[in-house]
Design an enzyme around this catalytic site. Structure first.
Site, short mmCIF file in Angstrom:
data_model
loop_
_atom_site.label_atom_id
_atom_site.label_comp_id
_atom_site.label_asym_id
_atom_site.label_seq_id
_atom_site.Cartn_x
_atom_site.Cartn_y
_atom_site.Cartn_z
N TYR A 22 -3.74 -3.23 -5.20
CA TYR A 22 -3.74 -2.04 -4.44
C TYR A 22 -4.74 -1.41 -3.93
O TYR A 22 -5.16 -0.40 -2.80
CB TYR A 22 -2.20 -1.92 -3.94
N HIS A 48 -2.40 -5.81 5.53
CA HIS A 48 -1.52 -5.68 3.86
C HIS A 48 -2.90 -4.89 3.59
O HIS A 48 -4.66 -5.74 3.32
CB HIS A 48 -1.85 -7.36 3.21
C1 DQA Z 1 1.08 -6.03 0.07
C2 DQA Z 1 1.77 -7.18 0.43
C3 DQA Z 1 2.83 -7.61 0.09
O1 DQA Z 1 3.63 -8.70 -0.72
C4 DQA Z 1 3.49 -6.34 -1.36
O2 DQA Z 1 5.48 -6.63 -1.40
C5 DQA Z 1 3.70 -4.84 -0.85
C6 DQA Z 1 2.50 -4.77 -0.12
C7 DQA Z 1 0.17 -5.07 0.50
O3 DQA Z 1 -0.34 -4.44 1.39
O4 DQA Z 1 -1.21 -6.34 0.50
O5 DQA Z 1 3.80 -4.24 -0.59
O6 DQA Z 1 1.86 -5.31 2.23
#
Ligand code: DQA
Length: 148
Positions: A25, A103
């Site tokens: 992330y 995302h």
């Molecule tokens: C997310 C991707 C989702 O699968 C995960 O559960 C998250 C973060 C992302 O920003 O990449 O909490 O939303």
């Protein structure tokens, strides 16, 4: 000239950005993402507000509130609720506010349970895999839609 009202909605666990799996992330905190968006919103002369919750009901209530406040557009990273929440999807389609799903990670390149989004079909589009910059791309895309 109309001042567009935009709301940014961050779902569960995104308050942990910076410490949460930085290899997936990135290292930008949620405050950092919001500050970057605030700068862009100032440049674009739009009103922006931010909300994060780990609770599905609170996210839904916030979307209903956005409707009452005549918000023009939503950016939403629903986190894990992306892949589970019909209720969140119904909230977005119920208020008919144009939304963009964001995302940080490329969900399509990860586990198969992340490939399916309940939210994307009721959004204008989905941006994923660009890290924190994806939010700025999403805001540009949303403003492009609103301005026509
Ligand atoms: C997310 C991707 C989702 O699968 C995960 O559960 C998250 C973060 C992302 O920003 O990449 O909490 O939303």
């Amino acid at each position: 000239m109309k001042v567009w009202k935009i709301r940014v909605i961050h779902g569960p666990n995104l308050n942990l950005l910076g410490v949460r799996e930085p290899g997936v992330y990135g290292s930008t905190t949620l405050d950092g993402i919001n500050q970057q968006l605030q700068c862009l919103a100032d440049d674009e002369k739009v009103e922006i507000d931010f909300f994060q919750s780990n609770s599905e009901g609170a996210l839904i209530d916030y979307i209903h509130q956005a409707y009452r406040e005549e918000v023009d557009g939503l950016l939403i990273n629903p986190g894990g609720y992306t892949h589970t929440s019909i209720a969140l999807r119904d909230a977005i389609s119920g208020v008919s506010i144009p939304a963009i799903e964001v995302h940080l990670s490329n969900v399509h390149a990860r586990e198969s349970f992340r490939h399916m989004s309940y939210i994307a079909p009721v959004c204008v589009g989905q941006i994923c895999g660009f890290g924190a910059v994806g939010y700025q791309m999403a805001l540009q895309g949303l403003l492009n839609c609103l301005r026509g």
